[in-house]
Scaffold this motif. Sequence first.
Motif, PDB file in Angstrom:
ATOM      1  N   ASP A  50      41.517  42.447  44.612  1.00 21.70           N
ATOM      2  CA  ASP A  50      41.605  43.141  43.337  1.00 21.70           C
ATOM      3  C   ASP A  50      42.740  42.591  42.488  1.00 21.70           C
ATOM      4  OD1 ASP A  50      41.050  44.993  41.357  1.00 21.70           O
ATOM      5  OD2 ASP A  50      42.349  46.513  42.239  1.00 21.70           O
ATOM      6  N   GLY A  51      42.671  41.322  42.179  1.00 29.43           N
ATOM      7  CA  GLY A  51      43.653  40.763  41.270  1.00 29.43           C
ATOM      8  C   GLY A  51      44.344  39.505  41.701  1.00 29.43           C
ATOM      9  N   ARG A 107      47.297  35.389  39.957  1.00 30.25           N
ATOM     10  CA  ARG A 107      47.319  36.846  39.866  1.00 30.25           C
ATOM     11  C   ARG A 107      46.834  37.227  38.472  1.00 30.25           C
ATOM     12  NH1 ARG A 107      51.336  41.123  39.148  1.00 30.25           N
ATOM     13  NH2 ARG A 107      52.955  39.563  38.769  1.00 30.25           N
ATOM     14  N   ASP A 109      44.812  40.446  35.840  1.00 33.03           N
ATOM     15  CA  ASP A 109      44.579  41.859  35.578  1.00 33.03           C
ATOM     16  C   ASP A 109      43.072  42.091  35.532  1.00 33.03           C
ATOM     17  OD1 ASP A 109      44.282  44.409  34.617  1.00 33.03           O
ATOM     18  OD2 ASP A 109      45.539  44.147  32.844  1.00 33.03           O
ATOM     19  N   PRO A 110      42.486  42.736  36.553  1.00 35.84           N
ATOM     20  CA  PRO A 110      41.035  42.950  36.577  1.00 35.84           C
ATOM     21  C   PRO A 110      40.531  43.780  35.401  1.00 35.84           C
ATOM     22  CG  PRO A 110      42.008  43.356  38.737  1.00 35.84           C
ATOM     23  CD  PRO A 110      43.144  43.271  37.754  1.00 35.84           C
ATOM     24  N   ARG A 112      41.385  43.206  32.381  1.00 35.85           N
ATOM     25  CA  ARG A 112      41.290  42.312  31.231  1.00 35.85           C
ATOM     26  C   ARG A 112      40.387  41.114  31.481  1.00 35.85           C
ATOM     27  NH1 ARG A 112      46.905  40.298  29.633  1.00 35.85           N
ATOM     28  NH2 ARG A 112      45.689  39.448  27.904  1.00 35.85           N
ATOM     29  N   SER A 114      37.665  39.344  34.624  1.00 39.37           N
ATOM     30  CA  SER A 114      37.014  39.498  35.921  1.00 39.37           C
ATOM     31  C   SER A 114      37.300  38.316  36.837  1.00 39.37           C
ATOM     32  CB  SER A 114      35.496  39.623  35.731  1.00 39.37           C
ATOM     33  OG  SER A 114      34.964  38.399  35.221  1.00 39.37           O
ATOM     34  N   TYR A 115      37.092  38.530  38.134  1.00 34.18           N
ATOM     35  CA  TYR A 115      37.221  37.416  39.068  1.00 34.18           C
ATOM     36  C   TYR A 115      36.231  36.313  38.715  1.00 34.18           C
ATOM     37  CZ  TYR A 115      36.863  34.504  43.187  1.00 34.18           C
ATOM     38  OH  TYR A 115      36.823  33.411  44.012  1.00 34.18           O
ATOM     39  N   GLU A 116      35.039  36.690  38.300  1.00 36.67           N
ATOM     40  CA  GLU A 116      34.037  35.683  37.952  1.00 36.67           C
ATOM     41  C   GLU A 116      34.536  34.789  36.817  1.00 36.67           C
ATOM     42  OE1 GLU A 116      29.279  35.244  36.906  1.00 36.67           O
ATOM     43  OE2 GLU A 116      30.246  37.195  36.705  1.00 36.67           O
ATOM     44  N   GLU A 152      32.944  39.997  48.081  1.00 36.79           N
ATOM     45  CA  GLU A 152      32.536  39.927  46.681  1.00 36.79           C
ATOM     46  C   GLU A 152      32.975  38.613  46.039  1.00 36.79           C
ATOM     47  OE1 GLU A 152      32.895  42.447  42.498  1.00 36.79           O
ATOM     48  OE2 GLU A 152      34.263  42.874  44.155  1.00 36.79           O
ATOM     49  N   GLN A 153      34.217  38.208  46.309  1.00 39.39           N
ATOM     50  CA  GLN A 153      34.692  36.936  45.770  1.00 39.39           C
ATOM     51  C   GLN A 153      33.852  35.780  46.306  1.00 39.39           C
ATOM     52  OE1 GLN A 153      38.906  36.331  46.335  1.00 39.39           O
ATOM     53  NE2 GLN A 153      39.478  37.867  44.803  1.00 39.39           N
TER      54      GLN A 153
END
Length: 210
Positions: A50-51, A107, A109-110, A112, A114-116, A152-153
Amino acid sequence: MRGLLLGFGGLFLIACSCSSPSAQPTATAAPAPSEAAMVADGEPTAPVADGVAYFAGGCFWGVEHYMQELPGVISVESGYMGGHVESPSYEQVSSMTSGHLETVAVRFDPGRVSYEAVAKRFFEIHDPTQADGQGPDIGPEYRSAVFYGSPEQKQITEGLIERLRARGYDVVTEVRPAERFWKAEDYHQDYYARSGKTPYCHARVRRFGD
């Protein structure tokens, strides 16, 4: 980048192979995805799932530089991951015997970004089709890899790779579980921001057609 850069008129002889007083890297983040956390200055921050994201794509200077430009990214650290040597030095990693890859810890901010979007930017700023190197930097420590911190990642990363392959890219990027991240020596951090130079083996290419 060692002696491989001589053919470029000596302009980049110090890139990723500069000498500096030795300093031991700092171990950060690592174990199981559910427990993994990035550690900065000894303090835990956001969980990997998560980030925090980990990418290897050639010299970490260039990857760090371009990842820092993505809105929503909080910080990027250069370091090492994937090998068998504890607390590796740059000299050990560049000797091609440590098993480590030059890796960045991103690092973000999810709320702002997304990981994608972060992973997509990674695939756009290096050549994911080049094996055993990036640009003129050849060696196992410069391989392309995504170290995922959660299922998920992993799923998102593999989806992006399939999109690229569908567009004709022969992607060789490795997808591996995140391991212990060893922060590189201080003189490797924010190299381009401090030196005022420009990355020479990384550039953004919009490979996804959008």
